[in-house]
Motif scaffolding. Sequence first.
Motif, mmCIF file in Angstrom:
data_model
loop_
_atom_site.group_PDB
_atom_site.id
_atom_site.type_symbol
_atom_site.label_atom_id
_atom_site.label_comp_id
_atom_site.label_asym_id
_atom_site.label_seq_id
_atom_site.Cartn_x
_atom_site.Cartn_y
_atom_site.Cartn_z
ATOM 1 N N TRP A 138 0.815 -1.208 0.000
ATOM 2 C CA TRP A 138 0.000 0.000 0.000
ATOM 3 C C TRP A 138 0.852 1.261 0.000
ATOM 4 N N VAL A 139 2.009 1.220 0.638
ATOM 5 C CA VAL A 139 2.933 2.356 0.564
ATOM 6 C C VAL A 139 3.407 2.525 -0.877
ATOM 7 N N HIS A 140 3.720 1.408 -1.548
ATOM 8 C CA HIS A 140 4.111 1.465 -2.961
ATOM 9 C C HIS A 140 3.004 2.088 -3.797
ATOM 10 N N LEU A 141 1.786 1.617 -3.602
ATOM 11 C CA LEU A 141 0.660 2.132 -4.365
ATOM 12 C C LEU A 141 0.492 3.631 -4.138
ATOM 13 N N ALA A 142 0.519 4.065 -2.898
ATOM 14 C CA ALA A 142 0.328 5.488 -2.587
ATOM 15 C C ALA A 142 1.439 6.339 -3.199
ATOM 16 N N GLY A 143 2.680 5.900 -3.076
ATOM 17 C CA GLY A 143 3.793 6.661 -3.626
ATOM 18 C C GLY A 143 3.754 6.731 -5.140
ATOM 19 N N THR A 144 3.467 5.612 -5.772
ATOM 20 C CA THR A 144 3.429 5.578 -7.231
ATOM 21 C C THR A 144 2.279 6.425 -7.769
ATOM 22 N N LEU A 145 1.105 6.283 -7.198
ATOM 23 C CA LEU A 145 -0.039 7.061 -7.689
ATOM 24 C C LEU A 145 0.130 8.552 -7.413
ATOM 25 N N THR A 146 0.712 8.911 -6.279
ATOM 26 C CA THR A 146 0.979 10.323 -5.985
ATOM 27 C C THR A 146 1.996 10.885 -6.974
ATOM 28 N N GLY A 147 3.057 10.124 -7.216
ATOM 29 C CA GLY A 147 4.055 10.554 -8.197
ATOM 30 C C GLY A 147 3.464 10.705 -9.587
ATOM 31 N N LEU A 148 2.617 9.753 -9.985
ATOM 32 C CA LEU A 148 1.954 9.843 -11.293
ATOM 33 C C LEU A 148 1.042 11.063 -11.380
ATOM 34 N N ASP A 151 6.169 -3.710 -10.181
ATOM 35 C CA ASP A 151 5.430 -2.692 -9.452
ATOM 36 C C ASP A 151 4.144 -2.339 -10.179
ATOM 37 N N ALA A 152 4.229 -2.180 -11.488
ATOM 38 C CA ALA A 152 3.032 -1.859 -12.268
ATOM 39 C C ALA A 152 2.009 -2.989 -12.190
ATOM 40 N N GLN A 153 2.475 -4.234 -12.292
ATOM 41 C CA GLN A 153 1.564 -5.378 -12.217
ATOM 42 C C GLN A 153 0.940 -5.480 -10.835
ATOM 43 N N MET A 154 1.751 -5.280 -9.793
ATOM 44 C CA MET A 154 1.256 -5.356 -8.422
ATOM 45 C C MET A 154 0.195 -4.280 -8.174
ATOM 46 N N ILE A 155 0.445 -3.069 -8.630
ATOM 47 C CA ILE A 155 -0.502 -1.979 -8.419
ATOM 48 C C ILE A 155 -1.794 -2.217 -9.205
ATOM 49 N N ARG A 156 -1.676 -2.709 -10.428
ATOM 50 C CA ARG A 156 -2.892 -3.044 -11.201
ATOM 51 C C ARG A 156 -3.735 -4.078 -10.453
ATOM 52 N N MET A 157 -3.075 -5.091 -9.903
ATOM 53 C CA MET A 157 -3.813 -6.128 -9.168
ATOM 54 C C MET A 157 -4.470 -5.544 -7.929
ATOM 55 N N MET A 158 -3.769 -4.664 -7.221
ATOM 56 C CA MET A 158 -4.338 -4.053 -6.027
ATOM 57 C C MET A 158 -5.555 -3.200 -6.376
ATOM 58 N N LEU A 159 -5.438 -2.423 -7.428
ATOM 59 C CA LEU A 159 -6.566 -1.579 -7.842
ATOM 60 C C LEU A 159 -7.752 -2.409 -8.309
ATOM 61 N N ALA A 160 -7.485 -3.629 -8.750
ATOM 62 C CA ALA A 160 -8.556 -4.543 -9.173
ATOM 63 C C ALA A 160 -9.112 -5.350 -7.996
ATOM 64 N N GLY A 161 -8.640 -5.057 -6.779
ATOM 65 C CA GLY A 161 -9.141 -5.763 -5.598
ATOM 66 C C GLY A 161 -8.523 -7.130 -5.390
ATOM 67 N N ARG A 162 -7.326 -7.362 -5.908
ATOM 68 C CA ARG A 162 -6.695 -8.684 -5.846
ATOM 69 C C ARG A 162 -5.513 -8.728 -4.865
ATOM 70 N N ASP A 163 -5.562 -7.911 -3.812
ATOM 71 C CA ASP A 163 -4.473 -7.880 -2.834
ATOM 72 C C ASP A 163 -4.316 -9.223 -2.125
ATOM 73 N N ALA A 164 -5.404 -9.906 -1.855
ATOM 74 C CA ALA A 164 -5.328 -11.220 -1.201
ATOM 75 C C ALA A 164 -4.576 -12.216 -2.087
ATOM 76 N N GLU A 165 -4.732 -12.114 -3.383
ATOM 77 C CA GLU A 165 -4.003 -12.979 -4.306
ATOM 78 C C GLU A 165 -2.494 -12.699 -4.231
ATOM 79 N N LEU A 166 -2.144 -11.431 -4.110
ATOM 80 C CA LEU A 166 -0.731 -11.077 -3.957
ATOM 81 C C LEU A 166 -0.171 -11.665 -2.663
#
Length: 112
Positions: free
Chosen positions: A24-34, A85-100
Amino acid sequence: MEFSSYEEFWPYYVAMHSRAATRWVHLAGTLTGLALTAYGLARGRTRYLAALPLIGYGTAWPAHFLIEGNNPATFAHPGWSLRGDAQMIRMMLAGRDAELDAIAQKWLAGNR
């Protein structure tokens, strides 16, 4: 560790992000940077292009040291890590964090 393909690297990458807080820190940092980069481009301020790597890595790397207790995979595998990182964030945004989480736990169980 050495890997012969991205597909072989992927479970390792996810395992280096085994804790949800790190992901989630990765997601927040990447999306904020984007978002800041997009804002800068829209305003014609090219210096904002630095926001993505500075904020993205600036939040992600400390998470590895402080939350995971490991070194970022980027240090040894920069290209595959960016793709991961891009694949992980896409999965998280798709609600697949449990799969990760399941991928991480499986890799860790077989590679400790």
